[in-house]
Write an enzyme that holds these catalytic residues in place. Sequence first.
Site, PDB file in Angstrom:
ATOM      1  N   LYS A   1       1.392 -20.004   4.967  1.00 22.46           N
ATOM      2  CA  LYS A   1       0.729 -20.316   6.214  1.00 22.46           C
ATOM      3  C   LYS A   1       0.702 -19.072   7.094  1.00 22.46           C
ATOM      4  CE  LYS A   1       3.117 -21.869   9.717  1.00 22.46           C
ATOM      5  NZ  LYS A   1       4.025 -20.905  10.331  1.00 22.46           N
TER       6      LYS A   1
ATOM      7  N   HIS B   1       4.531 -27.709  10.038  1.00 17.95           N
ATOM      8  CA  HIS B   1       5.893 -28.228   9.887  1.00 17.95           C
ATOM      9  C   HIS B   1       6.089 -29.593  10.581  1.00 17.95           C
ATOM     10  CE1 HIS B   1       6.480 -24.269   8.435  1.00 17.95           C
ATOM     11  NE2 HIS B   1       6.730 -23.671   9.583  1.00 17.95           N
TER      12      HIS B   1
ATOM     13  N   HIS C   1       7.433 -24.272   4.317  1.00 14.81           N
ATOM     14  CA  HIS C   1       8.824 -24.110   3.883  1.00 14.81           C
ATOM     15  C   HIS C   1       9.726 -25.236   4.387  1.00 14.81           C
ATOM     16  CE1 HIS C   1       9.522 -22.187   7.820  1.00 14.81           C
ATOM     17  NE2 HIS C   1      10.807 -22.391   7.617  1.00 14.81           N
TER      18      HIS C   1
ATOM     19  N   ARG D   1       0.819  -1.228   0.000  1.00 10.33           N
ATOM     20  CA  ARG D   1       0.000   0.000   0.000  1.00 10.33           C
ATOM     21  C   ARG D   1       0.843   1.265   0.000  1.00 10.33           C
ATOM     22  NH1 ARG D   1      -4.954  -1.629   3.887  1.00 10.33           N
ATOM     23  NH2 ARG D   1      -5.360   0.578   3.751  1.00 10.33           N
TER      24      ARG D   1
ATOM     25  N   GLU E   1      13.784 -23.785  18.897  1.00  7.69           N
ATOM     26  CA  GLU E   1      14.279 -22.468  18.485  1.00  7.69           C
ATOM     27  C   GLU E   1      14.803 -21.725  19.704  1.00  7.69           C
ATOM     28  OE1 GLU E   1      11.984 -20.393  15.207  1.00  7.69           O
ATOM     29  OE2 GLU E   1      10.402 -21.430  16.267  1.00  7.69           O
TER      30      GLU E   1
ATOM     31  N   ASP F   1       1.296 -22.595  14.822  1.00 11.86           N
ATOM     32  CA  ASP F   1       2.434 -22.036  14.086  1.00 11.86           C
ATOM     33  C   ASP F   1       3.403 -23.125  13.608  1.00 11.86           C
ATOM     34  OD1 ASP F   1       3.950 -19.803  13.143  1.00 11.86           O
ATOM     35  OD2 ASP F   1       5.319 -20.008  14.845  1.00 11.86           O
TER      36      ASP F   1
ATOM     37  N   LYS G   1      13.381 -27.521   2.619  1.00 10.47           N
ATOM     38  CA  LYS G   1      14.727 -27.610   3.201  1.00 10.47           C
ATOM     39  C   LYS G   1      15.470 -28.799   2.584  1.00 10.47           C
ATOM     40  CE  LYS G   1      13.499 -25.623   7.693  1.00 10.47           C
ATOM     41  NZ  LYS G   1      14.369 -24.471   7.924  1.00 10.47           N
TER      42      LYS G   1
ATOM     43  N   LYS H   1       9.763 -22.020  21.410  1.00 10.50           N
ATOM     44  CA  LYS H   1      10.601 -20.823  21.273  1.00 10.50           C
ATOM     45  C   LYS H   1      11.395 -20.652  22.560  1.00 10.50           C
ATOM     46  CE  LYS H   1       8.280 -18.800  17.632  1.00 10.50           C
ATOM     47  NZ  LYS H   1       9.022 -18.919  16.394  1.00 10.50           N
TER      48      LYS H   1
HETATM   49  C1  BG6 Z   1       7.641 -20.338  10.671  1.00 13.11           C
HETATM   50  C2  BG6 Z   1       7.045 -19.923  11.974  1.00 13.11           C
HETATM   51  O1  BG6 Z   1       6.709 -21.029   9.888  1.00 13.11           O
HETATM   52  O2  BG6 Z   1       8.762 -21.192  10.924  1.00 13.11           O
HETATM   53  C3  BG6 Z   1       8.060 -19.224  12.853  1.00 13.11           C
HETATM   54  O3  BG6 Z   1       5.953 -19.042  11.737  1.00 13.11           O
HETATM   55  C4  BG6 Z   1       9.281 -20.097  13.024  1.00 13.11           C
HETATM   56  O4  BG6 Z   1       7.519 -18.917  14.124  1.00 13.11           O
HETATM   57  C5  BG6 Z   1       9.792 -20.574  11.667  1.00 13.11           C
HETATM   58  O5  BG6 Z   1      10.272 -19.342  13.665  1.00 13.11           O
HETATM   59  C6  BG6 Z   1      10.892 -21.586  11.833  1.00 13.11           C
HETATM   60  O6  BG6 Z   1      11.474 -21.810  10.590  1.00 13.11           O
HETATM   61  P1  BG6 Z   1      13.002 -22.243  10.476  1.00 13.11           P
HETATM   62  O7  BG6 Z   1      13.180 -22.497   9.031  1.00 13.11           O
HETATM   63  O8  BG6 Z   1      13.806 -21.087  11.004  1.00 13.11           O
HETATM   64  O9  BG6 Z   1      13.143 -23.446  11.323  1.00 13.11           O
END
Ligand code: BG6
Length: 484
Positions: free
Chosen positions: A142, A234, A172, A43, A210, A229, A176, A334
């Site tokens: 997502k 994942h 994603h 925007r 993480e 999330d 990987k 996290k």
């Molecule tokens: C994302 C989440 O899909 O994946 C994030 O929304 C997370 O919260 C991330 O940190 C982790 O991805 P990666 O590739 O860093 O393990």
Amino acid sequence: MSFDLILFGGTGDLVWRKLLPALFQAFRHGSLPAGGRIVGVARDDLSDAQYRALIKTRFDDVDLAKRPSEEEFARFASMLFYLRMDLSNPADYFRLGAKLKEHAWDTVVMYLATAPGLFTTFCEQIAIAGLNGPQMRVVLEKPLGHDLQSNRAINESVRRVFSEKQIFRIDHYLGKPSVQNLFALRFGNALFEPLWRRETIANIQITIAEELGIEKRGAFYDSTGALRDMVQNHALQLLCAIGMEPPINAHADAIRDEKLKVLRSLKAWTPETLRQHVVRGQYGAGNIDGAATQAYRRETGVGDGSNTETFVALRCEIANWRWAGVPFYIRTGKRLAGRSAYIEVNFRPAPHAIFKSPLGIANRLVIHLQPKDGLELHLFAQGQQNRLTSQTLAPVQLDLDFDKRFGSERVGAYERLLLDVIDGRLNLFVRSDEQEEAWRWVEPVMDAWKNDSEGPRPYAAGTWGPSASSAMIARDGYCWTEEC
Ligand code: BG6
């Protein structure tokens, strides 16, 4: 092949952190088809030149050795364009149409890196503007909804406008290199297949840890939580990759059919398993790498009394002939003690011990996903050859480091996925029925939490989550890696 890649949310976090660096890498590797355009859409009132200047600052903090030279960036920037657009304004879709007419393309990829609330309007307006022809592809990030019902609503509105082969739902993790290696390990080698079953495997553990907190995504994260999330997508995709039957070929639908069967076979929750087999946690203040970090509830955008989980550990079972009775443990969080993602396949101990060995030892295969990418096979050998210990087994380990073997500069997840969308390859994308099945399975957990006044269990940042997670796995007589 010429393409237009339209990045909706062109000045947003995802484009900034992941998509542009990935596109630049693809450009640098020479794999981005020449003559394509990347059009950032947002925007803000920006010219092409201002957008290019903004994107250039993205590389300011990149290591000097990897930073593009002026000349290299100028070549990349010549592919970058900008369009100001308000996705809720129907008239703007006709401006998008006009922008597309400026360039001859074979395919147009529309990447929705925006809030999912806009997906439905987007689809309706794209159809009204006649921009959903067969050369169009749409990429959905997502989270696709926040429960089964909202996920279905999004999928239905997208399918009304695009056919399934035009829809690329991103997870994603599937992009990987380490996850692709997991498929290669299982279906490119016959070695493990006879062992990959309940008779030889005692349990499987999937960890995605993480160190990072929620960064600047407080408001988003607080209404999402770790289950939505990380687990719904994942972690369950990893579970599918580990648990699925060999597909009949490597085509997208053959792979997706097998993943879907795993999701459908997940044992349904009962009040008892919801109590015993799920742990949710939330980080408090703590210490990461020697630096004090604040509690989740003090993060910007998070409410004082928030009950959102930043950690989940759960136990599940795949109810089929191959896996009946084998516990699969998933944990993710996290602000944990380290950044690492791995899958641990714990084999059953030898049926009869003729060597002296510590009680309960067994072989283990660790599939490292990140930051390390490789395999570790834990075996036993006779280490000390002296009279006292010659009958005693010692643990030894076979290490296969894919980064060393193939180089650490391999194609990254987003780079792989973006190139696949441009080429129209769907293998690494998620089908709507997989997504719906995953939502169906996590929904009882979400419902149970809604009615549970206790809230998540606290854990100090920099640890491995609440002690209830260790207690959960210990009830089966097992332990998480760092505790064994
Ligand atoms: C994302 C989440 O899909 O994946 C994030 O929304 C997370 O919260 C991330 O940190 C982790 O991805 P990666 O590739 O860093 O393990």
